[in-house]
Design a protein around this motif. Sequence first.
Motif, mmCIF file in Angstrom:
data_model
loop_
_atom_site.group_PDB
_atom_site.id
_atom_site.type_symbol
_atom_site.label_atom_id
_atom_site.label_comp_id
_atom_site.label_asym_id
_atom_site.label_seq_id
_atom_site.Cartn_x
_atom_site.Cartn_y
_atom_site.Cartn_z
ATOM 1 N N ALA A 158 46.655 87.738 25.671
ATOM 2 C CA ALA A 158 45.691 88.719 26.208
ATOM 3 C C ALA A 158 44.904 89.175 25.301
ATOM 4 O O ALA A 158 43.734 89.986 25.374
ATOM 5 C CB ALA A 158 46.414 89.502 27.247
ATOM 6 N N ASP A 159 45.210 89.538 24.012
ATOM 7 C CA ASP A 159 44.883 90.410 22.887
ATOM 8 C C ASP A 159 44.065 89.356 22.063
ATOM 9 O O ASP A 159 43.638 89.936 20.966
ATOM 10 C CB ASP A 159 45.875 91.193 22.237
ATOM 11 N N ALA A 160 44.048 87.976 22.246
ATOM 12 C CA ALA A 160 43.232 87.019 21.468
ATOM 13 C C ALA A 160 41.977 86.983 21.713
ATOM 14 O O ALA A 160 41.399 86.864 22.908
ATOM 15 C CB ALA A 160 44.245 85.794 21.529
ATOM 16 N N ALA A 161 41.247 86.637 20.693
ATOM 17 C CA ALA A 161 39.744 86.215 20.788
ATOM 18 C C ALA A 161 39.498 84.829 20.798
ATOM 19 O O ALA A 161 38.565 84.317 21.310
ATOM 20 C CB ALA A 161 38.861 86.816 19.697
ATOM 21 N N MET A 162 40.698 83.966 20.091
ATOM 22 C CA MET A 162 40.652 82.671 19.943
ATOM 23 C C MET A 162 42.070 82.190 19.928
ATOM 24 O O MET A 162 42.849 82.809 19.183
ATOM 25 C CB MET A 162 39.798 82.194 18.828
ATOM 26 N N ILE A 163 42.474 81.034 20.471
ATOM 27 C CA ILE A 163 43.681 80.376 20.418
ATOM 28 C C ILE A 163 43.297 78.973 20.058
ATOM 29 O O ILE A 163 42.717 78.175 20.672
ATOM 30 C CB ILE A 163 44.434 80.443 21.552
ATOM 31 N N CYS A 164 44.105 78.411 19.075
ATOM 32 C CA CYS A 164 44.154 76.971 18.455
ATOM 33 C C CYS A 164 45.402 76.439 18.669
ATOM 34 O O CYS A 164 46.306 76.770 18.098
ATOM 35 C CB CYS A 164 43.564 76.907 16.962
ATOM 36 N N THR A 165 45.320 75.201 19.262
ATOM 37 C CA THR A 165 46.458 74.508 19.410
ATOM 38 C C THR A 165 46.143 72.958 19.025
ATOM 39 O O THR A 165 45.229 72.710 18.718
ATOM 40 C CB THR A 165 47.017 74.547 20.865
ATOM 41 N N MET A 166 46.889 71.950 19.241
ATOM 42 C CA MET A 166 46.705 70.628 18.856
ATOM 43 C C MET A 166 47.451 69.820 19.992
ATOM 44 O O MET A 166 48.258 70.079 20.499
ATOM 45 C CB MET A 166 46.908 70.262 17.369
ATOM 46 N N ALA A 167 46.903 68.838 20.306
ATOM 47 C CA ALA A 167 47.160 67.519 21.185
ATOM 48 C C ALA A 167 48.468 66.946 20.545
ATOM 49 O O ALA A 167 49.567 66.863 21.513
ATOM 50 C CB ALA A 167 46.191 66.712 21.458
ATOM 51 N N ALA A 168 48.292 66.447 19.366
ATOM 52 C CA ALA A 168 49.485 65.658 18.763
ATOM 53 C C ALA A 168 49.527 65.890 17.406
ATOM 54 O O ALA A 168 48.463 66.096 16.611
ATOM 55 C CB ALA A 168 49.414 64.192 18.924
ATOM 56 N N ASN A 169 50.849 66.270 16.797
ATOM 57 C CA ASN A 169 50.839 66.785 15.428
ATOM 58 C C ASN A 169 50.692 65.605 14.460
ATOM 59 O O ASN A 169 51.507 64.468 14.472
ATOM 60 C CB ASN A 169 52.286 67.483 15.120
ATOM 61 N N ASN A 170 50.132 65.770 13.290
ATOM 62 C CA ASN A 170 49.787 64.813 12.319
ATOM 63 C C ASN A 170 51.032 64.464 11.481
ATOM 64 O O ASN A 170 51.282 63.341 11.036
ATOM 65 C CB ASN A 170 48.658 65.170 11.204
ATOM 66 N N GLU A 171 52.157 65.305 11.220
ATOM 67 C CA GLU A 171 53.142 65.139 10.645
ATOM 68 C C GLU A 171 54.585 64.524 11.364
ATOM 69 O O GLU A 171 55.122 63.449 11.105
ATOM 70 C CB GLU A 171 53.965 66.301 9.792
ATOM 71 N N THR A 172 54.707 65.007 12.636
ATOM 72 C CA THR A 172 55.588 64.597 13.492
ATOM 73 C C THR A 172 55.385 63.997 14.702
ATOM 74 O O THR A 172 56.214 63.202 15.600
ATOM 75 C CB THR A 172 56.623 65.913 13.863
ATOM 76 N N GLY A 173 54.231 63.830 15.133
ATOM 77 C CA GLY A 173 53.728 63.232 16.013
ATOM 78 C C GLY A 173 54.030 63.714 17.480
ATOM 79 O O GLY A 173 53.952 63.523 18.653
ATOM 80 N N VAL A 174 54.521 65.166 17.276
ATOM 81 C CA VAL A 174 54.943 65.981 18.732
ATOM 82 C C VAL A 174 53.827 66.145 19.655
ATOM 83 O O VAL A 174 52.556 66.853 18.836
ATOM 84 C CB VAL A 174 55.612 67.255 18.066
ATOM 85 N N LYS A 175 53.745 65.968 20.790
ATOM 86 C CA LYS A 175 52.811 66.430 21.670
ATOM 87 C C LYS A 175 52.931 67.646 22.150
ATOM 88 O O LYS A 175 54.089 67.852 22.780
ATOM 89 C CB LYS A 175 52.650 65.186 22.613
#
Length: 753
Positions: A158-175
């Motif tokens: 709620a206090d964020a101007a931007m949020i960045c996430t990823m679909a799949a991790n480049n090291e672990t492959g975690v989705k």
Amino acid sequence: MSESTTITAGLRQQEVYLDNNATTPVLPCAAAAVLHHMQTVFGNPSSSHSTGIKAKVELETTRALARQVIGASSGQIVFTSGATEGIQSSIVSALLDARSRGLTGPDVLLLYGATEHKAVPESLKHWNHVLQLGATVKAIPVDHRGLLDVAFIRNHVADAAMICTMAANNETGVKQDLELLQQVIRSANPTVSWMVDCVQALGKMSLDIANTSIDYAPFSGHKLYAPKGIGFLYVRHGAPYQPLIAGGGQESGLRSGTENLPGIAALHAIFTELRKTTGSVFQPESVLWQHREALLCALRQVFPAMVLNSNEPDIVPTTINFSVPGFYSKDIMDLFDAASIRISSGSACSSKIPTSFVLDAMGLPAWRSQGAIRLSFGPAMTPQECQQACTAIGRLTAIVQQCCLVLSDAQPLADLAMSGLTQLKHENLCSYLLVCADSHQAVIIDPVAPLANRLANMVQGQGLQLVAVLDTHLHQDRSSARDDLAALLPLSEPQQVDELGWPIGRAQINCGQYQLTSMATPGHSHDSRSYLLQQHQQTVAAFVGDLLLPGGIGRLDLAGSEPLAFASSVRTLLTKVGADTLLLSSHDYAQRFFTTWRLAQAEQPLLTEVVQAQQWSAAWTATLQAQSEQLCAANSYQCGVVEVSWSDAKAVVDAPQVQQFLAEYPLTVVVDVREPYEQSAGQLDQYLPTGVNIQHWPLSRLCDALISSALTPDQRLLLVCRSGNRSLVAAKVLNRAGFSEVYNLKGGVAMLS
């Protein structure tokens, strides 16, 4: 292992590439498309003549295919130079919009997943500073599986101007569960800008961008068989967007600059393959899981104790991230690379042992982070390529067993018998293994807990009898590993020992042709001892703990230190050793491996005065005070102060010059400083002219080479390792020891293969 012996590992192996998360080879259909559009359909899409019109059609056709591949029926598709540019464009756009809405100051958050690629947090920090938002950049924690902390997001977004996430991790492959994230994010903050890094998702997991509220999604071509330098960015309809590159107004004014049409044509070929229902080079997901299981089976043959750092159902099938107890990432990478198998550590370098910030964020134990290996294959891997990879990995099983990296039921092999002194390191800590091959006896000095399993494997794997395990003093920066080793290795003769492991009532320890005698050398601590190493009745080295360090002295400001006893201890030591006798310390802060009294005097001239005088000088007192202040102010605990060595190889030799160099200097000794398992997996002689004098002296055995005079200062040496880094270290060590004709092969075996 005898330095004149190498293990037969077969003929030179074909390269097996298993680092596809870093980059991929270009598919033949994509390469053909690139060439066609460089030579035939080479027009500028902005030109109005027929050649330009053909180029424009290619551009827009590929854009339409991109929409289909990612499920984006609306919004903008902007062709970029790659994911990093897409990330910058997204962040600049979101932050400029935030500033225009008055979202500035430390109460405003810029959120990113703690396991994001470094391009994301670094870009957030950079543009937050450049645009003077003054916002707080904050990492979203993950759990031990690598999944984002949804409760944290709910409490902070709620206090964020931007949020960045990823679909799949480049090291672990975690989705990440994008549907769940969307529910949490939008229920708390419907207007926050949301970027999802989709670089590792394309071709590996289904995407339906249109049915999400994702604002920005960057993609990269070279992660999916297209050339480097091409990518694209999805921008949701209505999302704020500010062009990062202004100019001629290409890409509908969203990204100026003449489009990279050959790269875009390569994407066209890739997208076409992805859209095929039959006959595609891309394998069905079920086949990719089969590939993963086959590769895991091969890996477990080599490393039965391996542990997966990410696993089903949280991952895409094409990434395997694992660790092996007792191994650092570099150990396994060096082994695989010598066997022409390309993998990655996926680690970020630190001042000590590289660690994986991704696994650190997941809260996994340090040994798993320091030993993390990423094996990644592409979604176009064929069953034949998978079998080739499994076969190549399987060949390493015998090598790791023969070199005692893992234990097996096989009997120790006589031709692999170790002999002499091995120096093992953990960060700046040194442990020593002394072996007499004739008597099959061994002594361990200053064992380090993280190396206990490695030491035990070496002793057990060679069928050695452990005579003693010694400490030079009770180390204040760590606990002794003698108890750990006692649980793994029984002594050949049960006996009573003192607190440092020395047999009570014994004046000497015999280890075949070697003898060790103990002498008290207080100073660094009241219980400090030095162990004199004798061979054929000659003192060839001394284990001095932290009395003297390579490039300095042990600290004398600790509880239990005896500064006044220091000079007396050094004087006593010098009655037993020569000026050039190797002095082996329990710490090595500057990659020097050893010191000698001659070197110690040259590097710290006041030592001579202290040892010769019967009282402290004002200059020496001032030196100790300055060192104490320096050590107390250090970020990490250190047992002494050293100066960094700037000595270097006399010259570097480029790989194309090797044959000419060896022909010009036929008496040159080529010294392979790779570890025995690397030498076994990829022998050096296959790359060099016939008849070249090759000596095998791993970096861990360099001190033994000097003790045994196998390498002498009058020789011309060409040092070789996998990449040129360790051989450069060895060159500095030998240069410091008086070797004047030391050369380093630039780029190492990597440039010869």
